[in-house]
Design an enzyme around this catalytic site. Sequence first.
Site, mmCIF file in Angstrom:
data_model
loop_
_atom_site.group_PDB
_atom_site.id
_atom_site.type_symbol
_atom_site.label_atom_id
_atom_site.label_comp_id
_atom_site.label_asym_id
_atom_site.label_seq_id
_atom_site.Cartn_x
_atom_site.Cartn_y
_atom_site.Cartn_z
ATOM 1 N N THR A 371 0.857 -1.177 0.000
ATOM 2 C CA THR A 371 0.000 0.000 0.000
ATOM 3 C C THR A 371 0.900 1.236 0.000
ATOM 4 O O THR A 371 2.117 1.109 -0.056
ATOM 5 C CB THR A 371 -0.971 -0.076 1.198
ATOM 6 O OG1 THR A 371 -1.681 -1.298 1.097
ATOM 7 C CG2 THR A 371 -1.948 1.061 1.276
ATOM 8 N N GLY A 463 -1.190 -2.628 6.518
ATOM 9 C CA GLY A 463 -2.261 -3.571 6.849
ATOM 10 C C GLY A 463 -2.888 -3.234 8.189
ATOM 11 O O GLY A 463 -3.159 -2.074 8.505
HETATM 12 O O1 DON Z 1 -7.375 -1.502 3.422
HETATM 13 C C1 DON Z 1 -6.611 -2.113 4.162
HETATM 14 O O2 DON Z 1 -6.648 -2.047 5.364
HETATM 15 C C2 DON Z 1 -5.547 -2.983 3.548
HETATM 16 N N1 DON Z 1 -5.967 -3.452 2.274
HETATM 17 C C3 DON Z 1 -4.273 -2.220 3.488
HETATM 18 C C4 DON Z 1 -3.154 -3.084 3.033
HETATM 19 C C5 DON Z 1 -1.820 -2.630 3.414
HETATM 20 O O3 DON Z 1 -1.606 -1.623 4.034
HETATM 21 C C6 DON Z 1 -0.735 -3.526 2.981
HETATM 22 N N2 DON Z 1 0.459 -3.255 3.689
HETATM 23 N N3 DON Z 1 0.905 -3.948 4.524
#
Ligand code: DON
Length: 566
Positions: A371, A463
């Site tokens: 992300t 995440g």
């Molecule tokens: O929207 C979310 O919370 C996740 N899809 C974000 C993913 C993310 O930050 C990946 N990095 N570790």
Amino acid sequence: MKRFPGRALLAAMLLLLGLPAGAASLPDVPGHAVASAHPLATRAGLKVLERGGNAFDAAVAVTAALAVVEPYGSGLGGGGFYLLHRAGDGKDFFVDARETAPGAATGDMYLDRDGKPVPSLSRDGPLAAGIPGTPAALEHITQLFGRNSLAENLAPAVRLATEGFPVDAKLAARIAASAHRFSEAAEAVFLPDGGLPVAGDRLVQNDLGGTLMTIAEHGSEGFYRGELAERLQGGVFRDGGIWSLADLARYRVKEREPVRIDYRGYRITTAPLPSAGGITLAQIFGMLDALKWPSGDDTAARHELVEAMRRAYRDRAVYLGDSDFVDVPVGRLMSQEYANTLAAGIGRMATPSETMEIAGLQENRAKGENTTHFSIIDDDGNRVAATLSINTWFGSGYMPAETGVILNNEMDDFATAPLVPNAYGLVHTEANAVQPHKRPLSSMTPTFVDGPRGVFITGTPGGSRIITMVLLSVLAHTNGLNVEQAVAAPRFHHQFLPDRISFEPEALTAEQRTKLRARGHELEPSSRRFGNMQAIHWDTRRNRLEAASDPRGIGDAKVVRPRSSP
Ligand code: DON
């Protein structure tokens, strides 16, 4: 295209009317700044600002540039959230460009015939992809908030895609780690001669350049309808996905009311549902207030923070989902009264998560660094905090032929089955179940802090850990750390399940570890550092502008001061 009066003009108008100037009482911003996860994206944003665009135009340019130079993190095949502050009238806006579930999505689409979850279905290939939101956001933000045309804002990204740019070590490593998941078209782009690119190779993405040019010429219609839509949908459908042309045509961004949190003289403006960020932060800050945090030594302070995280993440699992589809008791969850009740349960010892009601949960590990986040402020004081995603590295790994667009695997952020952990170990219940057109619950938390130290703009990927990283950065700011310190500070995290504190080795001393274990905590040092924060601090007392890019990443934060300033 709408234009809004600058702050000076607004102040003069308010003065004439005999009204308090409010936001207009701030000093002039001593320049402008962009902090993003890639130097070429930062450069694209600065170029747009220097040629007369505002922070919102720059946000569009940075988004599009990141889609080209950081294709593993975000892109046209994904979505995200933009928090905007318009200096002219002091208003904040939250643009929700989160992906939506296709119309044919069902609650059991990621289960096998025996009802068992099949994680690969929601992570790899076109069935994992939600309908992208980023192309719609590019147009929406340019038209409603920008000064430039969409074509002007997309121009730097078109150039990066068609002329190419040098592959950096991070991109090379992530291509190597993800190549086994790539569809044919993705392989052709990222393994151009059939082999893995190395740092310094030039990466040209002609199809992506073509897609960007189509959007530049026809707006988001060029993506969601017509020939490009047919290529996207046709590819997805042929390879096992369930998108329809109608799903693409009906996609709209949503403007939502940001979450506001008042904490000890600071006003925190942050992400509402379908991000869990705002509510979770509000609960944690509410508990900290109730505890009169910190109430003891350093270890006690960390223990209390972890216990507050645990309780808020439990509620995330139980109650949170897309509020356009399910009833979420937002008012109660964010009330101080409820925070007081939760805080009252925090004692000297850790509360084992398994003793908190919500039974039968499985464990998993939080993982993934992906992300992207960027922060921008322009000379007029317009600001943007944006966190964008295609979920895990290179999303679903699937690229429909002749589009250059890697599709997300954001469907994995839904509860693919009740209480089954997703890629980040997060568990969910019915509130976040898959439903047609619903948006999966997110952790992305772009945030502004306004207070005695001025303006702080923050956010990060990571995440499930995003929310606690943003929390720690806000606490660093309110505790007087400068922006570089706030971004670099070692991180620790608890998310209810798995029931352990994960932490960067520098975050806890040997003594603190011993003391936390004695309070019943399980500790798990993280082998990888987490997050990639990009933040800006406009210190309105000294009228200084500072920006910082996370030392864990390869990003670039640049402040450009006005020519007249010393
Ligand atoms: O929207 C979310 O919370 C996740 N899809 C974000 C993913 C993310 O930050 C990946 N990095 N570790």
